[in-house]
Scaffold this motif. Structure first.
Motif, PDB file in Angstrom:
ATOM      1  N   UNK A  79       7.651  -6.685   2.434  1.00  0.00           N
ATOM      2  CA  UNK A  79       8.875  -7.416   2.129  1.00  0.00           C
ATOM      3  C   UNK A  79       8.810  -7.833   0.666  1.00  0.00           C
ATOM      4  N   UNK A  80       9.877  -7.554  -0.064  1.00  0.00           N
ATOM      5  CA  UNK A  80       9.939  -7.953  -1.471  1.00  0.00           C
ATOM      6  C   UNK A  80      11.096  -8.910  -1.659  1.00  0.00           C
ATOM      7  N   UNK A  81      10.825 -10.055  -2.311  1.00  0.00           N
ATOM      8  CA  UNK A  81      11.870 -11.065  -2.522  1.00  0.00           C
ATOM      9  C   UNK A  81      12.049 -11.306  -4.011  1.00  0.00           C
ATOM     10  N   UNK A  82      13.297 -11.615  -4.407  1.00  0.00           N
ATOM     11  CA  UNK A  82      13.638 -11.950  -5.800  1.00  0.00           C
ATOM     12  C   UNK A  82      13.365 -10.789  -6.760  1.00  0.00           C
ATOM     13  N   UNK A  83      13.290  -9.578  -6.248  1.00  0.00           N
ATOM     14  CA  UNK A  83      13.095  -8.455  -7.170  1.00  0.00           C
ATOM     15  C   UNK A  83      14.359  -8.273  -8.010  1.00  0.00           C
ATOM     16  N   UNK A  84      14.195  -7.668  -9.190  1.00  0.00           N
ATOM     17  CA  UNK A  84      15.344  -7.280  -9.995  1.00  0.00           C
ATOM     18  C   UNK A  84      15.925  -6.014  -9.367  1.00  0.00           C
ATOM     19  N   UNK A  85      17.165  -6.092  -8.819  1.00  0.00           N
ATOM     20  CA  UNK A  85      17.705  -4.915  -8.133  1.00  0.00           C
ATOM     21  C   UNK A  85      17.959  -3.742  -9.083  1.00  0.00           C
ATOM     22  N   UNK A  86      17.965  -4.035 -10.398  1.00  0.00           N
ATOM     23  CA  UNK A  86      18.186  -2.973 -11.389  1.00  0.00           C
ATOM     24  C   UNK A  86      16.869  -2.367 -11.859  1.00  0.00           C
ATOM     25  N   UNK A  87      15.757  -2.898 -11.413  1.00  0.00           N
ATOM     26  CA  UNK A  87      14.466  -2.378 -11.890  1.00  0.00           C
ATOM     27  C   UNK A  87      14.387  -0.868 -11.653  1.00  0.00           C
ATOM     28  N   UNK A  88      14.090  -0.125 -12.722  1.00  0.00           N
ATOM     29  CA  UNK A  88      14.183   1.343 -12.647  1.00  0.00           C
ATOM     30  C   UNK A  88      13.167   1.921 -11.660  1.00  0.00           C
ATOM     31  N   UNK A  89      11.924   1.462 -11.736  1.00  0.00           N
ATOM     32  CA  UNK A  89      10.889   2.082 -10.899  1.00  0.00           C
ATOM     33  C   UNK A  89      11.141   1.790  -9.419  1.00  0.00           C
ATOM     34  N   UNK A  90      11.513   0.561  -9.117  1.00  0.00           N
ATOM     35  CA  UNK A  90      11.768   0.209  -7.714  1.00  0.00           C
ATOM     36  C   UNK A  90      13.018   0.940  -7.199  1.00  0.00           C
ATOM     37  N   UNK A  91      14.072   0.977  -8.015  1.00  0.00           N
ATOM     38  CA  UNK A  91      15.296   1.679  -7.600  1.00  0.00           C
ATOM     39  C   UNK A  91      15.015   3.158  -7.360  1.00  0.00           C
ATOM     40  N   UNK A 172       4.630   5.643  -0.717  1.00  0.00           N
ATOM     41  CA  UNK A 172       3.530   5.190  -1.571  1.00  0.00           C
ATOM     42  C   UNK A 172       2.453   4.503  -0.753  1.00  0.00           C
ATOM     43  N   UNK A 173       1.265   4.432  -1.323  1.00  0.00           N
ATOM     44  CA  UNK A 173       0.226   3.567  -0.763  1.00  0.00           C
ATOM     45  C   UNK A 173       0.725   2.119  -0.854  1.00  0.00           C
ATOM     46  N   UNK A 174       0.398   1.284   0.153  1.00  0.00           N
ATOM     47  CA  UNK A 174       0.877  -0.107   0.108  1.00  0.00           C
ATOM     48  C   UNK A 174       0.503  -0.842  -1.179  1.00  0.00           C
ATOM     49  N   UNK A 175      -0.643  -0.533  -1.765  1.00  0.00           N
ATOM     50  CA  UNK A 175      -1.024  -1.213  -3.021  1.00  0.00           C
ATOM     51  C   UNK A 175      -0.038  -0.869  -4.132  1.00  0.00           C
ATOM     52  N   UNK A 176       0.427   0.364  -4.161  1.00  0.00           N
ATOM     53  CA  UNK A 176       1.427   0.749  -5.158  1.00  0.00           C
ATOM     54  C   UNK A 176       2.766   0.088  -4.855  1.00  0.00           C
ATOM     55  N   UNK A 177       3.055  -0.097  -3.563  1.00  0.00           N
ATOM     56  CA  UNK A 177       4.279  -0.796  -3.183  1.00  0.00           C
ATOM     57  C   UNK A 177       4.252  -2.247  -3.649  1.00  0.00           C
ATOM     58  N   UNK A 178       3.098  -2.901  -3.486  1.00  0.00           N
ATOM     59  CA  UNK A 178       2.960  -4.285  -3.975  1.00  0.00           C
ATOM     60  C   UNK A 178       3.183  -4.305  -5.483  1.00  0.00           C
ATOM     61  N   UNK A 179       2.613  -3.335  -6.177  1.00  0.00           N
ATOM     62  CA  UNK A 179       2.780  -3.261  -7.630  1.00  0.00           C
ATOM     63  C   UNK A 179       4.238  -3.091  -8.028  1.00  0.00           C
ATOM     64  N   UNK A 180       4.956  -2.226  -7.311  1.00  0.00           N
ATOM     65  CA  UNK A 180       6.382  -2.007  -7.617  1.00  0.00           C
ATOM     66  C   UNK A 180       7.170  -3.305  -7.483  1.00  0.00           C
ATOM     67  N   UNK A 181       6.920  -4.018  -6.382  1.00  0.00           N
ATOM     68  CA  UNK A 181       7.649  -5.271  -6.130  1.00  0.00           C
ATOM     69  C   UNK A 181       7.296  -6.313  -7.182  1.00  0.00           C
ATOM     70  N   UNK A 182       5.995  -6.447  -7.467  1.00  0.00           N
ATOM     71  CA  UNK A 182       5.561  -7.427  -8.473  1.00  0.00           C
ATOM     72  C   UNK A 182       6.120  -7.083  -9.850  1.00  0.00           C
ATOM     73  N   UNK A 183       6.061  -5.802 -10.201  1.00  0.00           N
ATOM     74  CA  UNK A 183       6.535  -5.394 -11.520  1.00  0.00           C
ATOM     75  C   UNK A 183       8.054  -5.521 -11.643  1.00  0.00           C
TER      76      UNK A 183
END
Ligand code: AMP
Ligand code: ZN
Ligand code: FE
Ligand code: FE
Length: 311
Positions: A79-91, A172-183
Motif C-alpha cells: 500500500x502506498x500513501x501520499x505518493x505523487x500521482x504524476x511521478x514518472x517511475x511509479x506511473x 517487481x520485487x517488493x523491495x523495488x516496489x517500496x523504493x518506487x513508493x518512497x521515491x
C-alpha cells in the motif's frame, strides 16, 4: 460499520471494487469514519472523484494505491500513501502492470476455455470496463455466464493462487516496489502479510529486507487476519519501528467485508504521514541534507541500501 479512525484500504470501480470512488467515500462518511484512503490496484485514477466527495462530506482523504509486486511467483501487495500521482517511475510501473494484467486475464480465460468453460474475454472486459483487470472481474464474468454460483467459488475452484486457472502476473520485487513508493514521496506499507497460509513468501526475512529499504508500516489488522496473526505482525512491526495499520480491503459487493472494519487510529495515520517524504525531498540525493540537519524522514536511514532484484 465501526466508528472513527481511518479505513486505509479500500477499492472502487477504478479497480476491482463495485462502487464508484465517490460512493465509497460517502459510505465512509455516513459510517462515521474520520478519513479514508482509496487504494485501488495499480492506479490512482479514482483520487480526484474521491477527494471531491471527501470535501463534500467533511472527512479526510488520503490518496493511495495497492501496488502489485512479486516474490517467488507469489503476489505481494504494497500500500502506498501520499505518493505523487504524476511521478514518472511509479506511473510507468502502474501502466506496465495494467498491461500485464490484461495479458494475464487473457491467459486465464484461455486456461478456463481449455478446461471446457464457455467464456470469452469480452465477458471479462464487460466487468472490468477500463479498470485494471483483476481476478474478481474474471470471477464475476464466470458468475454472469453461470459457470459458478458466486465469486468465492470461482476463486476456490479456479482462480486462487496455485489454482488450476491461476496465472501469476509479473511484477517487481517488493523491495523495488517500496523504493518506487518512497521515491514518489509516499509512505509504503506491507499489505495483509498473513492473508493466506499459502503465502509463505511473506515472512520475517522479507520484512527485514523491506525495512532496510525504507518500509514505513505493516497492515497488521485486516479481515483476512485472525487475532493471533494480527498480534504477531504487530509485534514484528513495532520491533522494527514500523507503523502498524489496519484496513477493511473493502471491494463493495465483490467481497464480504464491511467498510471501516479494522480501522487505523488517527495517531497511527499521523505517524505514517510523518514518514512520507515530500516529492522534492525524495528527489534529493541521500546525505544531502543541509548542515547535517534532520534526515528526510524521522525514522529513515539517510542512505538506503542499494536495491536489487536479486534478493
Ligand atoms: P489480482 O489483483 O487480479 O491478483 O486479484 C487480487 C484480488 O482478488 C484481491 O484484491 C482480492 O480482492 C481477490 N481475491 C484474491 N484471492 C481471493 C479468494 N481466495 N477469494 C476471493 N477473492 C480473492
Ligand atoms: Zn482487489
Ligand atoms: Fe491485496
Ligand atoms: Fe486490496
Amino acid at each position: 460499520m465501526s466508528s472513527g479512525g481511518f479505513d486505509l484500504h479500500t477499492h472502487s470501480l477504478r479497480s476491482d471494487g463495485t462502487l464508484p470512488p465517490a460512493a465509497v467515500v460517502e459510505a465512509a462518511a455516513h459510517g462515521g469514519l474520520e478519513g479514508i484512503a482509496l487504494t485501488d490496484h495499480d492506479t490512482t485514477a479514482g483520487w480526484d472523484e474521491a477527494r471531491g466527495a471527501a470535501d463534500v462530506h467533511g472527512i479526510a482523504f488520503i490518496g493511495g494505491l495497492e501496488l502489485s509486486t512479486e516474490l517467488d511467483s507469489r503476489s505481494v501487495h504494497l500500500l502506498g500513501y501520499w505518493v505523487d500521482p504524476e511521478d514518472a517511475a511509479l506511473s510507468e510501473e502502474c501502466a506496465r502492470l495494467r498491461g500485464e494484467r490484461e495479458r494475464r486475464a487473457r491467459a486465464i480465460v484461455d486456461l478456463l476455455v481449455a478446461s471446457g468453460a464457455e467464456l470469452d474475454y469480452a465477458a471479462v472486459l464487460a466487468q472490468a470496463g477500463d479498470a485494471p483487470v483483476g481476478r474478481p472481474h474474471i470471477a464475476a464474468a464466470m458468475v454472469a455466464v453461470g459457470l459458478v454460483p458466486d465469486i468465492v467459488t470461482a476463486f476456490d475452484l479456479w482462480l486462487a493462487d496455485g489454482g488450476p486457472a491461476w496465472v501469476p502476473k509479473h511484477a517487481l520485487h517488493p523491495a523495488d516496489g517500496v523504493g518506487l513508493i518512497r521515491d514518489a514521496g509516499g509512505a509504503a506499507v506491507l499489505a495483509h502479510p498473513a492473508i493466506s497460509t499459502r503465502d509463505a513468501a511473506v515472512d520475517e526475512g522479507l520484512l527485514d529486507v523491506l525495512t532496510a529499504v525504507g518500509l514505513d508500516g505493516v497492515e497488521c489488522d485486516h479481515p483476512g487476519h485472525d487475532e493471533p496473526a494480527a498480534a504477531r505482525w504487530r509485534a514484528l512491526a513495532v520491533a522494527r519501528g514500523l507503523v502498524p495499520t489496519g484496513g477493511s480491503d473493502f471491494h463493495g459487493a465483490a467481497k464480504a467485508v464491511i467498510l471501516g472494519e479494522r480501522a487505523t487510529p488517527a495517531r497511527a495515520v499521523a505517524a505514517l504521514q510523518e514518514r512520507a517524504t515530500p516529492p522534492a525531498r525524495a528527489a534529493r540525493p541521500p546525505g544531502s541534507n543541509p548542515a547535517g540537519g534532520t534526515p528526510a524522514g524521522p525514522h529513515h536511514p539517510t542512505a538506503r541500501p542499494e536495491r536489487t532484484r536479486s534478493w
